[in-house]
Design a protein around this motif. Structure first.
Motif, PDB file in Angstrom:
ATOM      1  N   THR A 110       0.821  -1.220   0.000  1.00  0.00           N
ATOM      2  CA  THR A 110       0.000   0.000   0.000  1.00  0.00           C
ATOM      3  C   THR A 110       0.855   1.270   0.000  1.00  0.00           C
ATOM      4  O   THR A 110       0.311   2.375  -0.005  1.00  0.00           O
ATOM      5  CB  THR A 110      -0.911   0.014   1.235  1.00  0.00           C
ATOM      6  N   HIS A 111       2.169   1.130   0.017  1.00  0.00           N
ATOM      7  CA  HIS A 111       3.071   2.284   0.006  1.00  0.00           C
ATOM      8  C   HIS A 111       2.790   3.140  -1.232  1.00  0.00           C
ATOM      9  O   HIS A 111       2.564   2.613  -2.332  1.00  0.00           O
ATOM     10  CB  HIS A 111       4.522   1.794  -0.011  1.00  0.00           C
ATOM     11  N   PRO A 112       2.805   4.479  -1.104  1.00  0.00           N
ATOM     12  CA  PRO A 112       2.489   5.337  -2.257  1.00  0.00           C
ATOM     13  C   PRO A 112       3.369   5.107  -3.477  1.00  0.00           C
ATOM     14  O   PRO A 112       2.892   5.205  -4.610  1.00  0.00           O
ATOM     15  CB  PRO A 112       2.691   6.752  -1.685  1.00  0.00           C
ATOM     16  N   ARG A 113       4.627   4.788  -3.273  1.00  0.00           N
ATOM     17  CA  ARG A 113       5.491   4.548  -4.425  1.00  0.00           C
ATOM     18  C   ARG A 113       5.143   3.240  -5.124  1.00  0.00           C
ATOM     19  O   ARG A 113       5.265   3.133  -6.353  1.00  0.00           O
ATOM     20  CB  ARG A 113       6.962   4.554  -4.006  1.00  0.00           C
ATOM     21  N   ILE A 114       4.693   2.253  -4.378  1.00  0.00           N
ATOM     22  CA  ILE A 114       4.268   0.996  -4.987  1.00  0.00           C
ATOM     23  C   ILE A 114       2.978   1.218  -5.767  1.00  0.00           C
ATOM     24  O   ILE A 114       2.787   0.656  -6.852  1.00  0.00           O
ATOM     25  CB  ILE A 114       4.086  -0.091  -3.917  1.00  0.00           C
ATOM     26  N   ALA A 115       2.103   2.068  -5.233  1.00  0.00           N
ATOM     27  CA  ALA A 115       0.880   2.415  -5.957  1.00  0.00           C
ATOM     28  C   ALA A 115       1.214   3.109  -7.277  1.00  0.00           C
ATOM     29  O   ALA A 115       0.592   2.840  -8.313  1.00  0.00           O
ATOM     30  CB  ALA A 115      -0.005   3.311  -5.091  1.00  0.00           C
ATOM     31  N   LEU A 116       2.211   3.988  -7.254  1.00  0.00           N
ATOM     32  CA  LEU A 116       2.636   4.673  -8.477  1.00  0.00           C
ATOM     33  C   LEU A 116       3.174   3.670  -9.486  1.00  0.00           C
ATOM     34  O   LEU A 116       2.866   3.758 -10.685  1.00  0.00           O
ATOM     35  CB  LEU A 116       3.696   5.718  -8.146  1.00  0.00           C
ATOM     36  N   ARG A 117       3.966   2.712  -9.026  1.00  0.00           N
ATOM     37  CA  ARG A 117       4.495   1.711  -9.951  1.00  0.00           C
ATOM     38  C   ARG A 117       3.364   0.918 -10.603  1.00  0.00           C
ATOM     39  O   ARG A 117       3.426   0.580 -11.785  1.00  0.00           O
ATOM     40  CB  ARG A 117       5.444   0.767  -9.207  1.00  0.00           C
ATOM     41  N   GLY A 118       2.336   0.615  -9.814  1.00  0.00           N
ATOM     42  CA  GLY A 118       1.195  -0.084 -10.381  1.00  0.00           C
ATOM     43  C   GLY A 118       0.508   0.728 -11.455  1.00  0.00           C
ATOM     44  O   GLY A 118       0.101   0.198 -12.500  1.00  0.00           O
ATOM     45  N   LYS A 119       0.390   2.035 -11.231  1.00  0.00           N
ATOM     46  CA  LYS A 119      -0.239   2.906 -12.217  1.00  0.00           C
ATOM     47  C   LYS A 119       0.623   3.000 -13.487  1.00  0.00           C
ATOM     48  O   LYS A 119       0.094   2.990 -14.606  1.00  0.00           O
ATOM     49  CB  LYS A 119      -0.457   4.293 -11.611  1.00  0.00           C
ATOM     50  N   LEU A 120       1.943   3.078 -13.319  1.00  0.00           N
ATOM     51  CA  LEU A 120       2.834   3.104 -14.484  1.00  0.00           C
ATOM     52  C   LEU A 120       2.782   1.779 -15.244  1.00  0.00           C
ATOM     53  O   LEU A 120       2.798   1.761 -16.486  1.00  0.00           O
ATOM     54  CB  LEU A 120       4.272   3.401 -14.043  1.00  0.00           C
ATOM     55  N   ASP A 121       2.699   0.689 -14.511  1.00  0.00           N
ATOM     56  CA  ASP A 121       2.606  -0.629 -15.135  1.00  0.00           C
ATOM     57  C   ASP A 121       1.348  -0.723 -15.986  1.00  0.00           C
ATOM     58  O   ASP A 121       1.379  -1.204 -17.133  1.00  0.00           O
ATOM     59  CB  ASP A 121       2.602  -1.692 -14.032  1.00  0.00           C
ATOM     60  N   THR A 122       0.225  -0.246 -15.447  1.00  0.00           N
ATOM     61  CA  THR A 122      -1.025  -0.258 -16.207  1.00  0.00           C
ATOM     62  C   THR A 122      -0.933   0.638 -17.430  1.00  0.00           C
ATOM     63  O   THR A 122      -1.398   0.280 -18.524  1.00  0.00           O
ATOM     64  CB  THR A 122      -2.189   0.203 -15.309  1.00  0.00           C
ATOM     65  N   LEU A 123      -0.331   1.820 -17.278  1.00  0.00           N
ATOM     66  CA  LEU A 123      -0.181   2.740 -18.399  1.00  0.00           C
ATOM     67  C   LEU A 123       0.643   2.112 -19.513  1.00  0.00           C
ATOM     68  O   LEU A 123       0.300   2.218 -20.699  1.00  0.00           O
ATOM     69  CB  LEU A 123       0.469   4.035 -17.910  1.00  0.00           C
ATOM     70  N   GLY A 156       8.701   3.395 -19.936  1.00  0.00           N
ATOM     71  CA  GLY A 156       9.544   2.375 -19.332  1.00  0.00           C
ATOM     72  C   GLY A 156      10.699   2.989 -18.565  1.00  0.00           C
ATOM     73  O   GLY A 156      11.087   2.493 -17.494  1.00  0.00           O
ATOM     74  N   ASN A 157      11.247   4.083 -19.086  1.00  0.00           N
ATOM     75  CA  ASN A 157      12.342   4.758 -18.410  1.00  0.00           C
ATOM     76  C   ASN A 157      11.873   5.418 -17.112  1.00  0.00           C
ATOM     77  O   ASN A 157      12.605   5.458 -16.124  1.00  0.00           O
ATOM     78  CB  ASN A 157      12.971   5.794 -19.329  1.00  0.00           C
ATOM     79  N   LEU A 158      10.656   5.947 -17.127  1.00  0.00           N
ATOM     80  CA  LEU A 158      10.080   6.499 -15.892  1.00  0.00           C
ATOM     81  C   LEU A 158      10.005   5.441 -14.804  1.00  0.00           C
ATOM     82  O   LEU A 158      10.383   5.682 -13.652  1.00  0.00           O
ATOM     83  CB  LEU A 158       8.684   7.053 -16.167  1.00  0.00           C
ATOM     84  N   LEU A 159       9.512   4.266 -15.165  1.00  0.00           N
ATOM     85  CA  LEU A 159       9.396   3.186 -14.190  1.00  0.00           C
ATOM     86  C   LEU A 159      10.766   2.765 -13.683  1.00  0.00           C
ATOM     87  O   LEU A 159      10.972   2.599 -12.473  1.00  0.00           O
ATOM     88  CB  LEU A 159       8.667   2.000 -14.826  1.00  0.00           C
ATOM     89  N   ARG A 226       1.516  12.425  -4.814  1.00  0.00           N
ATOM     90  CA  ARG A 226       1.228  11.859  -3.496  1.00  0.00           C
ATOM     91  C   ARG A 226       2.448  11.126  -2.939  1.00  0.00           C
ATOM     92  O   ARG A 226       2.717  11.170  -1.737  1.00  0.00           O
ATOM     93  CB  ARG A 226       0.050  10.890  -3.586  1.00  0.00           C
ATOM     94  N   ALA A 227       3.177  10.454  -3.815  1.00  0.00           N
ATOM     95  CA  ALA A 227       4.312   9.648  -3.368  1.00  0.00           C
ATOM     96  C   ALA A 227       5.517  10.495  -2.983  1.00  0.00           C
ATOM     97  O   ALA A 227       6.272  10.138  -2.066  1.00  0.00           O
ATOM     98  CB  ALA A 227       4.712   8.655  -4.465  1.00  0.00           C
ATOM     99  N   PHE A 228       5.703  11.651  -3.637  1.00  0.00           N
ATOM    100  CA  PHE A 228       6.943  12.409  -3.475  1.00  0.00           C
ATOM    101  C   PHE A 228       6.754  13.795  -2.859  1.00  0.00           C
ATOM    102  O   PHE A 228       7.728  14.531  -2.720  1.00  0.00           O
ATOM    103  CB  PHE A 228       7.646  12.540  -4.828  1.00  0.00           C
ATOM    104  N   GLN A 229       5.544  14.153  -2.484  1.00  0.00           N
ATOM    105  CA  GLN A 229       5.322  15.457  -1.856  1.00  0.00           C
ATOM    106  C   GLN A 229       5.702  15.413  -0.382  1.00  0.00           C
ATOM    107  O   GLN A 229       5.346  14.493   0.348  1.00  0.00           O
ATOM    108  CB  GLN A 229       3.851  15.868  -1.990  1.00  0.00           C
ATOM    109  N   THR A 230       6.440  16.420   0.083  1.00  0.00           N
ATOM    110  CA  THR A 230       6.815  16.517   1.487  1.00  0.00           C
ATOM    111  C   THR A 230       5.795  17.352   2.241  1.00  0.00           C
ATOM    112  O   THR A 230       4.898  17.954   1.656  1.00  0.00           O
ATOM    113  CB  THR A 230       8.206  17.160   1.636  1.00  0.00           C
ATOM    114  N   ASP A 231       5.954  17.409   3.565  1.00  0.00           N
ATOM    115  CA  ASP A 231       5.052  18.220   4.389  1.00  0.00           C
ATOM    116  C   ASP A 231       5.200  19.709   4.083  1.00  0.00           C
ATOM    117  O   ASP A 231       4.323  20.503   4.422  1.00  0.00           O
ATOM    118  CB  ASP A 231       5.331  17.967   5.876  1.00  0.00           C
TER     119      ASP A 231
END
Length: 274
Positions: A110-123, A156-159, A226-231
């Motif tokens: 459920t980590h935000p970066r893993i969620a991003l990878r899933g979205k890139l994989d789908t794309l 692919g390079n983004l991922l 969401r994955a890379f934004q700081t406070d």
């Protein structure tokens, strides 16, 4: 005798986005002009064996391969670690909830970066599917085939960059660089002879398919924020976020290019996309 990969075959069969990579059959060799093209665009080469294993070039870049195969995404050939990202201790048995964030650390899926990878994989998977649906149009308009292949390479390079931590290269589509794509996306009437569009039925199937990819790229950009934004509302990976922002712009430009080509049979000169 090994077969040779020429500059012509590279341009015809591969996406050649700057900073991306190409996959070639094991044992082939590159002609001098092909090697120069890849070097100029800073494109990495990986060789694929008949059994699907991936190899890196040897030091001479002559097409011979390492004895050990590497991971197709990260190019690593060492077994990853299993260290908990919270307590930093070794995890003896990885549960189905956990996955690797990098070569050492385990995090929940459920980590935000893993969620991003899933979205890139789908794309990426959807983009490959769109490429198959566009096959007939690509034969008639190779400019579209090459442009979408470059964008697929960029995805692919983004991922890869997100996983490895390497800096993401700026986007390119043919000879259109990041700034040019951005400029055309804001002023399409000036550069393409067609104003902005909100996709609808009359624009046809090809524009509709590309619009699905554009929307998915926008979703991936939000996941990256969401994955890379700081406070402090800063970004730890502005290169990834900007890359996704420019990717959606590039797909939009390709939508307009497709519409213009299908309507008029040609495109205005845009810097030699080929």
């Amino acid at each position: 005798m090994p077969s040779w990969i020429t500059e012509t075959s590279l341009r015809a069969e591969h996406g050649l986005a700057h900073g991306s990579e190409v996959h070639l059959p094991e044992g082939v060799r590159l002609t001098p002009s092909a090697s120069q093209l890849l070097a100029e665009r800073k494109i990495r080469v990986k060789y694929i064996g008949d059994d699907g294993r991936v190899f890196l070039p040897d030091e001479t870049e002559a097409g011979a391969n390492q004895k050990a195969s590497v991971h197709p995404l990260t190019s690593a050939n060492a077994r990853p670690g299993n260290r908990c990202s919270v307590c930093h201790s070794q995890v003896e048995k990885k549960t189905e909830l956990l996955t690797l964030l990098d070569s050492e650390r385990l995090v929940p899926k459920t980590h935000p970066r893993i969620a991003l990878r899933g979205k890139l994989d789908t794309l990426i998977s959807q983009t490959v599917w769109v490429q198959t649906q566009f096959a007939a149009s690509f034969e008639k308009y190779p400019v579209l085939r090459h442009a979408l292949a470059d964008l697929r390479s960029f995805m692919g390079n983004l991922l890869r960059s997100e996983v490895t931590g390497d800096v993401q290269s700026e986007i390119s589509m043919g000879n259109l660089d990041d700034e040019t794509i951005h400029r055309i996306s804001h002023h399409p009437l000036k550069y393409l002879g067609h104003d902005h569009i909100v996709p609808e039925l009359r624009h046809g199937a090809n524009v509709s398919l590309l619009n699905v990819l554009r929307a998915m790229a926008r979703e991936a950009e939000l996941d990256a924020c969401r994955a890379f934004q700081t406070d402090n509302f800063e970004l730890t990976r502005p290169d990834i976020v900007q890359g996704l922002n420019r990717l959606s712009s590039a797909i939009y430009v390709l939508m307009l290019m497709t519409l213009v080509v299908e309507s008029t049979g040609s495109l205005p000169e845009l810097g030699g996309i080929s």
